[in-house]
Design a protein around this motif. Structure first.
Motif, PDB file in Angstrom:
ATOM      1  N   UNK A   1       0.807  -1.264  -0.030  1.00  0.00           N
ATOM      2  CA  UNK A   1      -0.006  -0.039   0.040  1.00  0.00           C
ATOM      3  C   UNK A   1       0.879   1.180  -0.397  1.00  0.00           C
ATOM      4  N   UNK A   2       2.515   1.012   0.942  1.00  0.00           N
ATOM      5  CA  UNK A   2       2.241   2.179   1.117  1.00  0.00           C
ATOM      6  C   UNK A   2       3.478   2.321  -0.359  1.00  0.00           C
ATOM      7  N   UNK A   3       3.885   1.918  -1.735  1.00  0.00           N
ATOM      8  CA  UNK A   3       4.215   2.140  -2.819  1.00  0.00           C
ATOM      9  C   UNK A   3       3.450   2.030  -3.561  1.00  0.00           C
ATOM     10  N   UNK A   4       2.392   1.959  -3.420  1.00  0.00           N
ATOM     11  CA  UNK A   4       1.634   2.490  -4.311  1.00  0.00           C
ATOM     12  C   UNK A   4       0.841   3.641  -4.493  1.00  0.00           C
ATOM     13  N   UNK A   5       1.043   4.833  -2.915  1.00  0.00           N
ATOM     14  CA  UNK A   5       0.377   5.374  -2.333  1.00  0.00           C
ATOM     15  C   UNK A   5       2.217   6.580  -2.657  1.00  0.00           C
ATOM     16  N   UNK A   6       3.522   5.409  -2.962  1.00  0.00           N
ATOM     17  CA  UNK A   6       3.925   6.619  -3.292  1.00  0.00           C
ATOM     18  C   UNK A   6       4.227   6.342  -5.055  1.00  0.00           C
ATOM     19  N   UNK A   7       4.081   5.946  -5.291  1.00  0.00           N
ATOM     20  CA  UNK A   7       3.849   5.302  -7.198  1.00  0.00           C
ATOM     21  C   UNK A   7       2.793   6.474  -7.514  1.00  0.00           C
ATOM     22  N   UNK A   8       1.308   6.886  -6.919  1.00  0.00           N
ATOM     23  CA  UNK A   8       0.476   7.487  -6.574  1.00  0.00           C
ATOM     24  C   UNK A   8       0.977   8.813  -6.919  1.00  0.00           C
ATOM     25  N   UNK A   9       2.383   9.620  -6.012  1.00  0.00           N
ATOM     26  CA  UNK A   9       2.429  10.405  -6.087  1.00  0.00           C
ATOM     27  C   UNK A   9       2.981  11.285  -6.689  1.00  0.00           C
ATOM     28  N   UNK A  10       4.509  10.172  -7.129  1.00  0.00           N
ATOM     29  CA  UNK A  10       5.683  10.783  -8.168  1.00  0.00           C
ATOM     30  C   UNK A  10       4.961  10.445  -9.444  1.00  0.00           C
ATOM     31  N   UNK A  11       4.088   9.991  -9.754  1.00  0.00           N
ATOM     32  CA  UNK A  11       3.099   9.899 -10.967  1.00  0.00           C
ATOM     33  C   UNK A  11       2.697  11.447 -11.492  1.00  0.00           C
ATOM     34  N   UNK A  12       1.931  11.363 -10.313  1.00  0.00           N
ATOM     35  CA  UNK A  12       0.897  12.928 -10.867  1.00  0.00           C
ATOM     36  C   UNK A  12       1.652  14.282  -9.673  1.00  0.00           C
ATOM     37  N   UNK A  13       3.168  13.527  -9.718  1.00  0.00           N
ATOM     38  CA  UNK A  13       3.394  15.021  -9.191  1.00  0.00           C
ATOM     39  C   UNK A  13       3.298  15.671  -7.855  1.00  0.00           C
ATOM     40  N   UNK A  14       1.836  14.782  -7.315  1.00  0.00           N
ATOM     41  CA  UNK A  14       2.146  16.073  -6.016  1.00  0.00           C
ATOM     42  C   UNK A  14       2.467  16.745  -5.243  1.00  0.00           C
ATOM     43  N   UNK A  15       3.895  16.077  -4.575  1.00  0.00           N
ATOM     44  CA  UNK A  15       4.836  16.694  -4.154  1.00  0.00           C
ATOM     45  C   UNK A  15       5.829  16.898  -4.359  1.00  0.00           C
ATOM     46  N   UNK A  16       6.437  17.899  -3.705  1.00  0.00           N
ATOM     47  CA  UNK A  16       8.015  18.447  -4.220  1.00  0.00           C
ATOM     48  C   UNK A  16       8.357  18.469  -2.616  1.00  0.00           C
ATOM     49  N   UNK A  17      10.396  17.693  -2.776  1.00  0.00           N
ATOM     50  CA  UNK A  17      11.090  18.081  -1.498  1.00  0.00           C
ATOM     51  C   UNK A  17      10.849  19.321  -1.099  1.00  0.00           C
ATOM     52  N   UNK A  18      10.743  19.602  -0.001  1.00  0.00           N
ATOM     53  CA  UNK A  18      11.342  20.814   0.851  1.00  0.00           C
ATOM     54  C   UNK A  18       9.436  21.834   0.696  1.00  0.00           C
ATOM     55  N   UNK A  19       8.669  21.023   0.952  1.00  0.00           N
ATOM     56  CA  UNK A  19       7.240  21.567   0.417  1.00  0.00           C
ATOM     57  C   UNK A  19       7.110  21.137   2.393  1.00  0.00           C
ATOM     58  N   UNK A  20       5.574  21.963   2.741  1.00  0.00           N
ATOM     59  CA  UNK A  20       4.794  21.932   3.677  1.00  0.00           C
ATOM     60  C   UNK A  20       3.755  21.191   3.332  1.00  0.00           C
ATOM     61  N   UNK A  21       2.489  20.337   3.828  1.00  0.00           N
ATOM     62  CA  UNK A  21       1.434  19.553   3.734  1.00  0.00           C
ATOM     63  C   UNK A  21       0.637  19.472   5.204  1.00  0.00           C
ATOM     64  N   UNK A  22      -0.432  20.412   4.624  1.00  0.00           N
ATOM     65  CA  UNK A  22      -1.778  20.240   5.832  1.00  0.00           C
ATOM     66  C   UNK A  22      -2.294  19.060   5.385  1.00  0.00           C
ATOM     67  N   UNK A  23      -1.826  17.963   6.798  1.00  0.00           N
ATOM     68  CA  UNK A  23      -3.427  17.071   6.169  1.00  0.00           C
ATOM     69  C   UNK A  23      -4.027  16.750   7.290  1.00  0.00           C
ATOM     70  N   UNK A  24      -5.818  17.052   6.201  1.00  0.00           N
ATOM     71  CA  UNK A  24      -6.675  17.015   7.001  1.00  0.00           C
ATOM     72  C   UNK A  24      -7.029  15.350   7.188  1.00  0.00           C
ATOM     73  N   UNK A  25      -7.301  15.270   8.757  1.00  0.00           N
ATOM     74  CA  UNK A  25      -7.588  14.680   9.021  1.00  0.00           C
ATOM     75  C   UNK A  25      -9.130  14.208  10.480  1.00  0.00           C
ATOM     76  N   UNK A  26      -9.570  13.683  10.131  1.00  0.00           N
ATOM     77  CA  UNK A  26     -10.845  13.567  10.899  1.00  0.00           C
ATOM     78  C   UNK A  26     -10.836  12.316  11.520  1.00  0.00           C
ATOM     79  N   UNK A  27     -10.250  11.960  11.480  1.00  0.00           N
ATOM     80  CA  UNK A  27      -9.868  10.408  12.626  1.00  0.00           C
ATOM     81  C   UNK A  27     -10.570   8.971  12.245  1.00  0.00           C
ATOM     82  N   UNK A  28     -11.273   9.060  11.070  1.00  0.00           N
ATOM     83  CA  UNK A  28     -11.884   8.196  10.780  1.00  0.00           C
ATOM     84  C   UNK A  28     -10.428   6.978   9.933  1.00  0.00           C
ATOM     85  N   UNK A  29     -10.472   5.865   9.667  1.00  0.00           N
ATOM     86  CA  UNK A  29      -9.537   5.295   8.744  1.00  0.00           C
ATOM     87  C   UNK A  29      -8.903   5.822   7.922  1.00  0.00           C
TER      88      UNK A  29
END
Length: 247
Positions: A1-29
């Motif tokens: 699952x971690x590899x799948x997420x990493x692949x998605x991030x890289x394929x779509x260029x979702x994150x770049x080195x040095x960036x800050x990410x606001x992670x929306x967390x409701x508390x659900x799974x």
């Protein structure tokens, strides 16, 4: 699952080195799995995380869910901001459904916090099943290409801020399995188990029926359809913008 997420991030260029990410967390799974996966990948991706929890003040469990998210953020050593929004007031002002008012208030709060802490993007826990449900929801309601593309993996908000969905290709079953393996304590929204809203009926009744009649691969097929339609929509938008600029 971690590899799948990493692949998605890289394929779509979702994150770049040095960036800050606001992670929306409701508390659900979903959002809890997102938080822990991004935390595990943060060193590899060279990104910093800031947890954001929005308390809608709609259910008796809301305060306890905020405490739960604070607990997990503290365990991971991450900064956290908790926001409270008045959904009823938003509903009255905008004259929309309670669900629409909650969504509007939630995203406004997330954007406000993200800009205040200097985040480059907001990561949400939307996953593959959410995209499938959205595709069916809009198909039943009658929709064109832009509606049928489902939930985009990335959406630009302007002013250097975007919404990203790293779990885009991860199923709900995989998320539940991840949370069980990690022994994560998560919140459960019991309204998701009630076939009151159309989306819930699609999740609880229509999708299980389709799987029973056409096999479990029907989910992957619909997810792929949504991806194809999203790519078509993006291409048409790009060509339209090019044509408009030349007029």
């Amino acid at each position: 699952m971690k590899e799948k997420v990493l692949q998605t991030i890289r394929e779509y260029g979702l994150l770049q080195p040095g960036q800050k990410v606001a992670v929306a967390v409701s508390g659900g799974p979903d959002s809890m799995a997102l938080l822990y996966l991004l935390h595990e990948l943060s060193s590899q991706l060279d990104v910093r995380l800031h947890v954001v929890h929005v308390n809608h003040q709609l259910r008796p469990q809301a305060a306890a869910e905020a405490v739960l998210v604070k607990k997990h953020a503290a365990m991971l050593g991450l900064p956290i901001t908790v926001c409270k929004i008045n959904v009823a007031a938003i509903q009255t002002r905008l004259k929309v459904s309670l669900e629409a008012a909650a969504r509007h208030g939630r995203y406004r709060a997330l954007q406000h916090v993200a800009r205040r802490v200097g985040a480059h993007c907001i990561a949400t826990g939307h996953h593959q099943d959410d995209c499938i449900e959205t595709l069916l929801l809009r198909l039943l309601a009658g929709s064109g290409l832009d509606g049928l593309k489902g939930i985009p993996v990335r959406r630009t908000l302007g002013e250097g801020l975007a919404i990203i969905r790293p779990l885009y290709r991860v199923s709900r079953r995989e998320i539940e399995h991840f949370c069980r393996d990690k022994g994560l304590q998560t919140a459960q929204d019991l309204t998701n188990l009630q076939p009151v809203y159309l989306r819930n009926r699609i999740r609880l009744q229509l999708l299980p029926f389709l799987e029973q009649k056409f096999g479990p691969s029907i989910r992957r097929t619909m997810a792929r359809t949504a991806e194809i339609l999203a790519a078509d929509s993006a291409l048409l938008t790009e060509l339209t913008e090019q044509a408009y600029a030349s007029v």
